[in-house]
Scaffold this motif. Structure first.
Motif, short mmCIF file in Angstrom:
data_model
loop_
_atom_site.label_atom_id
_atom_site.label_comp_id
_atom_site.label_asym_id
_atom_site.label_seq_id
_atom_site.Cartn_x
_atom_site.Cartn_y
_atom_site.Cartn_z
N LEU A 70 0.83 -1.20 0.00
CA LEU A 70 0.00 0.00 0.00
C LEU A 70 0.88 1.25 0.00
N GLY A 71 1.96 1.23 0.76
CA GLY A 71 2.88 2.36 0.77
C GLY A 71 2.32 3.62 1.41
N ALA A 72 1.31 3.48 2.25
CA ALA A 72 0.68 4.60 2.93
C ALA A 72 -0.03 4.04 4.16
N PRO A 73 -0.39 4.90 5.09
CA PRO A 73 -1.14 4.40 6.25
C PRO A 73 -2.48 3.77 5.83
N VAL A 74 -2.84 2.69 6.48
CA VAL A 74 -4.10 1.98 6.20
C VAL A 74 -5.26 2.76 6.81
N GLU A 75 -6.29 3.00 6.00
CA GLU A 75 -7.53 3.60 6.50
C GLU A 75 -8.72 2.66 6.37
N ALA A 76 -8.64 1.68 5.47
CA ALA A 76 -9.72 0.72 5.29
C ALA A 76 -9.10 -0.63 5.00
N TYR A 77 -9.80 -1.69 5.42
CA TYR A 77 -9.22 -3.02 5.22
C TYR A 77 -10.27 -4.10 5.16
N GLY A 78 -9.85 -5.27 4.64
CA GLY A 78 -10.73 -6.41 4.52
C GLY A 78 -9.94 -7.68 4.26
N LYS A 79 -10.65 -8.80 4.18
CA LYS A 79 -9.99 -10.10 4.00
C LYS A 79 -10.87 -11.02 3.17
N ALA A 80 -10.24 -12.09 2.66
CA ALA A 80 -10.96 -13.05 1.83
C ALA A 80 -10.41 -14.45 2.01
N ALA A 81 -11.29 -15.42 1.83
CA ALA A 81 -10.90 -16.84 1.78
C ALA A 81 -11.71 -17.48 0.66
N ILE A 82 -11.02 -17.89 -0.39
CA ILE A 82 -11.68 -18.50 -1.54
C ILE A 82 -11.19 -19.95 -1.63
N VAL A 83 -12.10 -20.87 -1.45
CA VAL A 83 -11.77 -22.29 -1.33
C VAL A 83 -11.98 -22.99 -2.66
N GLY A 84 -11.02 -23.81 -3.02
CA GLY A 84 -11.15 -24.62 -4.24
C GLY A 84 -12.29 -25.61 -4.13
N LEU A 85 -12.68 -26.18 -5.26
CA LEU A 85 -13.90 -26.99 -5.34
C LEU A 85 -13.88 -28.27 -4.50
N ASP A 86 -12.72 -28.75 -4.12
CA ASP A 86 -12.67 -29.95 -3.28
C ASP A 86 -12.73 -29.64 -1.79
N GLY A 87 -12.85 -28.39 -1.43
CA GLY A 87 -12.89 -28.00 -0.02
C GLY A 87 -14.26 -27.48 0.37
N GLU A 88 -14.36 -27.09 1.62
CA GLU A 88 -15.59 -26.50 2.16
C GLU A 88 -15.34 -25.03 2.44
N ILE A 89 -16.37 -24.21 2.32
CA ILE A 89 -16.26 -22.80 2.68
C ILE A 89 -15.76 -22.68 4.12
N GLU A 90 -16.18 -23.59 4.97
CA GLU A 90 -15.76 -23.57 6.38
C GLU A 90 -14.24 -23.67 6.53
N HIS A 91 -13.57 -24.31 5.59
CA HIS A 91 -12.11 -24.40 5.65
C HIS A 91 -11.48 -23.02 5.54
N GLY A 92 -11.96 -22.21 4.62
CA GLY A 92 -11.45 -20.84 4.49
C GLY A 92 -11.84 -20.00 5.69
N SER A 93 -13.09 -20.12 6.12
CA SER A 93 -13.55 -19.37 7.28
C SER A 93 -12.73 -19.70 8.52
N ALA A 94 -12.38 -20.96 8.67
CA ALA A 94 -11.60 -21.38 9.84
C ALA A 94 -10.26 -20.66 9.91
N LEU A 95 -9.67 -20.39 8.76
CA LEU A 95 -8.36 -19.75 8.74
C LEU A 95 -8.41 -18.25 8.96
N ILE A 96 -9.47 -17.58 8.47
CA ILE A 96 -9.48 -16.12 8.56
C ILE A 96 -10.33 -15.57 9.70
N HIS A 97 -11.25 -16.36 10.24
CA HIS A 97 -12.11 -15.85 11.32
C HIS A 97 -11.58 -16.29 12.68
N THR A 98 -10.33 -15.97 12.91
CA THR A 98 -9.70 -16.21 14.18
C THR A 98 -8.77 -15.04 14.47
#
Length: 183
Positions: A70-98
């Motif tokens: 970014l090269g500047a102070p952060v004012e807004a932020y977010g995250k993502a977890a995109i799971v491949g077709l052999d996984g569950e959405i819960e797998h991505g959620s488990a990693l980012i919602h902690t």
């Protein structure tokens, strides 16, 4: 944690609505394409071992990179977890919602709010929008925005894309009244 690749995107908007944006509106995204730690195991009742083995390391890997990009102070932020077709959405959620994952970014950005998130399952090249909100007050409307991301070769069926996004400002040329004007 097996990381296949790291993708960094920096976007600068110089003009919006036919008018210059000064300074340019900057958004950065850093995404790690990782092997799904639960791939090939069938339904896993307790995800704790995979969370403990990966979430903090992912946060520590991505947070400094997105702030540097970014090269500047952060004012807004977010995250993502995109799971491949052999996984569950819960797998991505488990990693980012902690806190093991998110606190790396919150601490580095001196943030106070929870990170808004997107989680979904899809094939390689799927388009996803990362929601961003103000880093200390999620009710500040000027900073409600999304950033579209696509990684052409990810996620493979047994992978997860984990991403962090940061913006140095709110939306370019934002003109909405403060939420307090409607209360």
């Amino acid at each position: 944690m097996n990381v296949r690749k790291i993708v960094t995107i920096v976007d600068e908007t110089l003009t919006e609505g036919g008018r210059p944006v000064e300074p340019a509106a900057r958004v950065a995204v850093v995404a790690a394409v990782i092997e799904n730690p639960w791939a090939g195991q069938g339904f896993v009742e307790n995800l704790t071992a995979g969370i403990d083995a990966n979430a903090s390391d992912l946060g520590a890997l991505l947070a400094p990179r997105v702030i540097e990009a970014l090269g500047a102070p952060v004012e807004a932020y977010g995250k993502a977890a995109i799971v491949g077709l052999d996984g569950e959405i819960e797998h991505g959620s488990a990693l980012i919602h902690t806190l093991k994952f998110g606190n790396h970014f919150r601490d580095a950005a001196a943030a106070k709010t929870l990170l808004p998130a997107v989680e979904k399952r899809g094939p390689a090249g799927i388009v996803f929008d990362i929601p961003l909100k103000h880093f200390t007050d999620a009710t500040i409307r000027s900073h409600h925005q999304t950033f579209e991301v696509r990684i052409p070769d990810a996620p493979h069926p047994g992978e997860i894309v984990i991403a962090l996004a940061a913006a140095a400002q709110g939306r370019p040329q934002q003109r909405l009244a403060a939420l307090s004007t409607e209360q």
